[in-house]
Structure formats: C-alpha cells, structure tokens
Design a protein around this motif. Structure first.
Motif, PDB file in Angstrom:
ATOM      1  N   LEU A 139       1.166  -1.098   0.237  1.00 17.30           N
ATOM      2  CA  LEU A 139      -0.050   0.007   0.483  1.00 17.30           C
ATOM      3  C   LEU A 139       0.927   1.480  -0.387  1.00 17.30           C
ATOM      4  CD1 LEU A 139      -2.205   1.462   0.533  1.00 17.30           C
ATOM      5  CD2 LEU A 139      -2.311   1.232   3.135  1.00 17.30           C
ATOM      6  N   PHE A 140       0.431   2.211  -0.914  1.00 23.09           N
ATOM      7  CA  PHE A 140       1.302   3.454  -0.441  1.00 23.09           C
ATOM      8  C   PHE A 140       0.098   4.872  -0.931  1.00 23.09           C
ATOM      9  CE2 PHE A 140       4.000   0.235  -3.007  1.00 23.09           C
ATOM     10  CZ  PHE A 140       5.239   0.932  -2.975  1.00 23.09           C
ATOM     11  N   VAL A 141       0.635   5.757   0.288  1.00 20.40           N
ATOM     12  CA  VAL A 141      -0.370   6.357   0.267  1.00 20.40           C
ATOM     13  C   VAL A 141       1.213   7.994   0.296  1.00 20.40           C
ATOM     14  CG1 VAL A 141      -1.676   7.275   2.345  1.00 20.40           C
ATOM     15  CG2 VAL A 141      -1.468   5.375   2.154  1.00 20.40           C
ATOM     16  N   SER A 142      -0.250   9.103  -0.529  1.00 25.81           N
ATOM     17  CA  SER A 142       0.928   9.687  -0.255  1.00 25.81           C
ATOM     18  C   SER A 142      -0.485  11.184  -0.313  1.00 25.81           C
ATOM     19  CB  SER A 142       1.412  10.009  -2.416  1.00 25.81           C
ATOM     20  OG  SER A 142       0.175  10.664  -2.917  1.00 25.81           O
ATOM     21  N   TYR A 143       0.362  12.461  -0.160  1.00 27.38           N
ATOM     22  CA  TYR A 143      -0.237  13.503   0.544  1.00 27.38           C
ATOM     23  C   TYR A 143       0.242  14.530  -0.774  1.00 27.38           C
ATOM     24  CZ  TYR A 143      -0.638  11.284   4.871  1.00 27.38           C
ATOM     25  OH  TYR A 143      -0.895   9.851   5.922  1.00 27.38           O
ATOM     26  N   SER A 144      -1.439  14.977  -0.914  1.00 26.25           N
ATOM     27  CA  SER A 144      -1.469  15.743  -1.924  1.00 26.25           C
ATOM     28  C   SER A 144      -0.505  17.549  -2.085  1.00 26.25           C
ATOM     29  CB  SER A 144      -3.113  16.265  -2.367  1.00 26.25           C
ATOM     30  OG  SER A 144      -3.380  16.709  -0.951  1.00 26.25           O
ATOM     31  N   THR A 145      -0.481  17.790  -0.797  1.00 29.91           N
ATOM     32  CA  THR A 145       0.915  18.659  -0.598  1.00 29.91           C
ATOM     33  C   THR A 145       2.000  18.723  -0.880  1.00 29.91           C
ATOM     34  OG1 THR A 145      -0.911  19.553   1.533  1.00 29.91           O
ATOM     35  CG2 THR A 145      -1.376  20.847  -0.128  1.00 29.91           C
TER      36      THR A 145
END
Lengths: 378, 378
Positions: free
Chosen positions: A312-318
């Motif tokens: 699972l990869f999670v990134s953040y928009s900013t």
C-alpha cells in the motif's frame, strides 16, 4: 488521557553481535556489538503471526505510542494510529517499534561509546545505510521469534525501511505500507539535507564531531528550521501564519522577531536541540541521501521482480518534499511486475507532515488495507 | 566579447541630503546624507523622455550591463537584456540602474561610515524599506533631469521597486514591467529569509553586526545555499544534477562532498561570501519581508485605484518562490480598476532564476511591450 491509549510503556533493549560475530555494514565496516531500543504494544498471538513493525522517520524514535510516565508528558509520535481499536489495533496486532541504528535515543549510534577508544564514537562511527537499519531490525525480529511480519509500516524515511524490508526479506513481510515516501530522495531534498549538514559541520561548536555537552546547537537549530519549512505546504503556512505579526499590530522596523512564522521557526529550531543529537542528524540524513533503489538494483522494475508482499502506498496532495509522483513511480514498477499494490493520494493541506498529523484519514485507509491483508493471507 | 554589448562602463555616484535636509525613512528615522551608485547605458534624447530605470534584486547591483575592465571579467547581471538592439535597446533608450540603499556595492548601507560614530553603521543603520529604496531612486531621477520614466523594469525584489514607483509616483512612470514578483512575500518566502538571517546572526563571527574583515562567512554561505535552492525548480535540479555523484562512480560512505548538488551548493555559498556583505543581506531581506502592498493600502484594489502606468507582468511556470498566482493577483486588481495591464506566464524549467537566465523569451515579450508603450503614449 487519550481514549484507547496503550497506556504506560517501558522501552526495552536488545543487544547482539560480538568481536567474533560483528554486524557487517553495507560500507564494509563493522560494529562489534549493537544495541537496539524498542517498544511493543499489544500481545503476540500463539504463532506470533500478528506482529506489525513500525519504522520511524528522521527525528522519530522507538516511542511510537502510549506514554513513559503517569503524567503523560511524552506521548508516542504515532499514538493517533496505534492502540486499541485504532488503525494498528493493539487488540488484534502485536505492534513493535525500534529506534534505528545511528540514532540518539538509545540504539547504537555516534553518541555511543566506542569500545576501541573508551569515548563516544563521534565521526568514528561508521556510516550506516537504510539497509543497515533494516538488518538490525531483522535481528530484533529474529530475537522476538517472529517468522513473518503481518505488516510493516512507515512514513518518510520510515517508508525507506519498509521498502528495504520488502526487497531484502520478501518472505518475511506479509504486507508493506509505505507512506509519504519514495525510492530515492529528489535532488532538492538532498540539497536541503546538504544545507542542514553544512550548518552543523560549520558550527565551531561541532569540533569535528567531538563536542561534549554543548554541541553545535546553532547548526542543529538551523538544520531543523530548514527541515520544518520543507515538511509543511505553502497553503498551510499561508493559512496558519500568513503575514501575521508576532506581538504588535504595526511594524517595529528592527530585527526582532516580527512575523509569527519567524517565532514558530525559532521555537522549533531551539526545541529540537533539546531532544536531538547533531551527529545523529548527520548520519541519518546521509543514510537518507544514499537510499536509492534504482542504483542498488539497476531499476525499479528489476528491484521489484521478486517481492512477494502486498503493498500500500499513501501520498499527500500537498507534500512537495516527497511528492505523489515519487510514490506512483514505485506503484507503476510493481504493477508492471504483476504485484499486488494499492495506492491512494490523500487530499490534505499539511504537506509532508500530514502522515504524522492527519490520523483520521489515514486510519480509514489502513484499517481497510490491514483487514484485506488478513483475508488475502487466509 | 558579446555582440551588441554596451562595452566599458564606469559607475557614477550621486549624493544628496544633509543634516538640515536629511532623508526621512519610512520608519521615522533619517539619514543625513545618502550616496547612490549608478550606471547608465545609451544616451538621453532631447527631452529625456527615453529613460528606463532598471531595478535590481537581492544580490544584484548597479552593474546591469557591459563590463568594468578591458578583460570583460565582470559582465553586468542583465547584459543579455540591455544593449544595442537588445530588449532594452540602448540605441533607443537611456537605461539607468542604481544600487539600492542598504546594499553593499557603493550606495549608502550598513557598511558605510556612520558620521556620528566615525565607524561603520552595522546594526545602527536604520531599517530601510522598498519605499525608501524607491525614494532614493527618485532623488537620482530628479538629479538626472528626468520628468517621467519611459519605463521601469525589475525582477523579484526589483519588481517590488517597480510596483512601489507606480504606486508612489504614478505621474512619473510611463510603463511598469514587473517580472517574477509579487505584492508581498509568501509565508514560505519569509520563512526561508528567516533561516538565512538566523544563520548569519547566530554565527559567532557576526558580533552583533560589528565584524571587521572576516565577517560571518559561514552564516552568509548557509543563507545563500538556502536561497539558491529556492531560486531553482525541482525539475531543473533533477535534470541538471539529479543524484549524480561528484567525483566517483561509487558511494564513499563518508561525509565528503558526495553528490554533485552538494558541490554546487557549497561553491555557490562560498563564492557569495566573496562578493556580498552579511549585514546588507540582513537589511535587504528584511525590506523584502516588510514589502506588503495590501497592508500599506488596505487592499490591492485600493492600492491600484490611482495608478496611471501601463503594466506588464511576467511570471515563470516553475517559479515556486514567486508563483504565477501572485502576479495574477495584481493583474486582477488592476483589471478590476480598469487599468491597462498585460500578463504572460513564460514556460521555463529555470524556476525563479528564469528572469536572469531566459533572456531570449523575455526579450521577445519586452520588445513588443516597449514598442506598444511608445505607441500608446504618442
């Protein structure tokens, strides 16, 4: 007291290696004996198949959940995520977090005593890599009698360790959760690390790493100030501080702390020198710079050919320090190898820091993924 | 030798003010006498209606075009833009560039002798604002006998001066060219300035601003390194340096300069200490932080109600220090006042530095605008 907290926890120590069987590092150098400080939350099930390893980031440590004293003055850095009925549910999982080698919170690092010289290593400490950190964690996991981790999770540099585990020990990682991270720092991120290290090593108090009590506090504070700017998004800085003045409604026309953002950064810089060691900052940022899956394996596609974990990869928009594109690069390489991979970009104004502060959004995603990881396994 | 160069130029000095008629600054403090260093390129026409004032940025100076010695070792910072048949065509225009007050290249600044103490001002120098810089330029323009500037142009902090001129002296500005600039620094930009100033003022060599020969070189170098990262885009850093190693094809596992980007930043930091003064860096970045058209006038709409110049705003697609949105904010406020305003975002990988290095693209735009400015006037 926070609801669903794991409560009072006590760090433990694990030591391995000796002169005859030292820890051989990626650089070729070795350490005769290594101590790793760690904490655990929840209980192992019968076959210890419910263990989740949490990997910390640059300035984190083994104290990920609960508190160390009855006054709760020092809560774990991911307490929002770890505890009964939380994302890493300690009623189900046995959660482990260890301080990395090279750190300054009890694991062997540049501040440890060099047995050859009977004084702190300082710059005599060998350079460690993310691979070396993970190798030490594997010794700990062996020691705890865990054959295969149910999952492993970490944000930022913690994500580097997650990926290194999945690459080095595929058979021992059930699922891997890599948050706000990448396969290798961008040039810009190395550049900011360079500034931080320069500020430390050019501070006269650094003394080639042989400082005693009063270390290079100025350099370390400057490094932390730079770091803090990169952890936050422009949007957040604008909305939280904007151009607000600190303590007056008119300009004072001098060099005192005028803007709220100046006060914030000064405070963050000074506070960091109270809790972190300058040499460890050098070693850990260098380990981050060196981490490069492409260089190590030739390409991401080749690197991920033999992994077996669910990802699972999670990134953040900013997040501009570890932008979404860097996660997607790994996702694509895994997909092209036909691997099991999930990805989500969380919409958040918090920039890179989101993985530490946006607990609720992350909890919804991790809870689902960890349940699925269980189903996939059975 | 570059084609169409203005050739050998000699800086000139202009001094104004005295004890009875000092320069009163925005802070309320005053300077008894002020010297401004400037250069001119091209010739005035009969009624001096062809004058264009060029405003420099943080680390710039009055030497905008040509060279100071026959070896051409020190070309002007905007030589690509100023000269015969260039954007600021010296066959048509009389181009003037002056060093700002507070600077360290000959105009009165913190390194000048304080007549009250017969030693350099240091921190006794009064804080100057962008408005004060522009006021000094107005004295120079008066002295040169120019009633109305044909145009005024500048990038970054130079753009602040352009806007300040258009706001303070609308009748004296024919057209205004504001490049890669804004109506007030973002929180993030103030934050980076804060780091730079902290690095300088916490350097023991700074001595409260009373250094003699060897100043706070470490602090100033760190400040410049941080600055440089913000002037370049992530894309440019990736393509120019990437993760390239400096002098080896394998990692050396130590703290020597390992990556090409480290070498570049170290060089840029050191080189800056050879040519810039640390106290000037403090004063000028503070003036930048303070610049805030909204605060000064209540709102951008109110601010621009009485301007009469024709405006051109130029921004760059990868400039994250002065992003396009900040230019557009001013464009919108001018349009809502029914003013004559043009805007273009230039596609460039160079980030904020684009205004200094992307001469060709900018030339096409400025040439057209300056011709049009002439037509509109006749």
């Amino acid at each position: 007291m926070e609801r669903n907290c794991v409560g009072l926890v006590t760090p433990r120590k694990f030591t391995f290696g000796n002169e005859k069987d030292p820890l051989v590092l990626e650089s070729g150098r070795s350490l005769p004996s290594v101590t790793i400080v760690y904490e655990t939350y929840g209980e192992p099930n019968e076959d210890k198949s419910n263990a989740i390893l949490i990997c910390h980031a640059l300035s984190g440590d083994h104290h990920a959940a609960g508190y160390h004293d009855p006054h709760h003055s020092h809560m774990g850095w991911w307490d929002a995520m770890i505890g009964p009925k939380k994302a890493f549910d300690t009623e189900k999982y046995w959660v482990i977090c260890s301080n990395i080698i090279g750190g300054c919170k009890g694991s062997t690092g540049p501040g440890s005593i060099n047995p050859a010289k009977a004084k702190p290593y300082g710059l005599d400490f060998p350079l460690v890599t993310i691979g070396d950190m993970v190798k030490c964690q594997r010794h700990l996991i062996d020691h705890l009698g865990i054959e295969k981790l149910y999952s492993i999770a970490g944000g930022s540099m913690g994500g580097f360790q997650v990926m290194e585990w999945a690459l080095r020990y595929p058979a021992r990682v059930g699922s891997a959760i890599c948050i706000a991270s990448c396969a290798g720092l961008s040039t810009q991120a190395i550049a900011f690390n360079t500034v931080g290290r320069s500020a430390i090593t050019r501070d006269p108090q650094w003394r080639q790493g042989n400082y005693n009590h009063k270390g290079p506090e100025t350099g370390l504070a400057i490094a932390r100030m730079v770091g803090h700017i990169t952890y936050l998004s422009q949007i957040l800085l604008d909305s939280k501080f904007g151009r607000k003045l600190q303590s007056a409604d008119r300009l004072r026309y001098n060099f005192s702390t005028e803007f709220a953002i100046e006060s914030y950064l000064n405070h963050k810089g000074s506070a960091f020198t109270e809790r972190f060691d300058a040499n460890s900052y050098l070693f850990i940022t260098r380990a981050m710079d060196y981490f490069d899956i492409k260089r190590s394996y030739g390409s991401l596609k080749k690197a991920f050919a033999k992994v077996t974990s669910r990802f699972l990869f999670v990134s953040y928009s900013t997040d501009w320090l570890f932008p979404t594109g860097q996660s997607l690069e790994m996702v694509r390489a895994l997909l092209s190898n036909g691997k099991n991979v999930s990805f989500i970009e969380i919409d958040s104004p918090y920039g890179h820091d989101a993985f530490l502060v946006e607990g609720e959004k992350l909890t919804r995603i991790l809870t689902g993924f960890l349940k699925g990881a269980g189903r996939a396994k059975s």
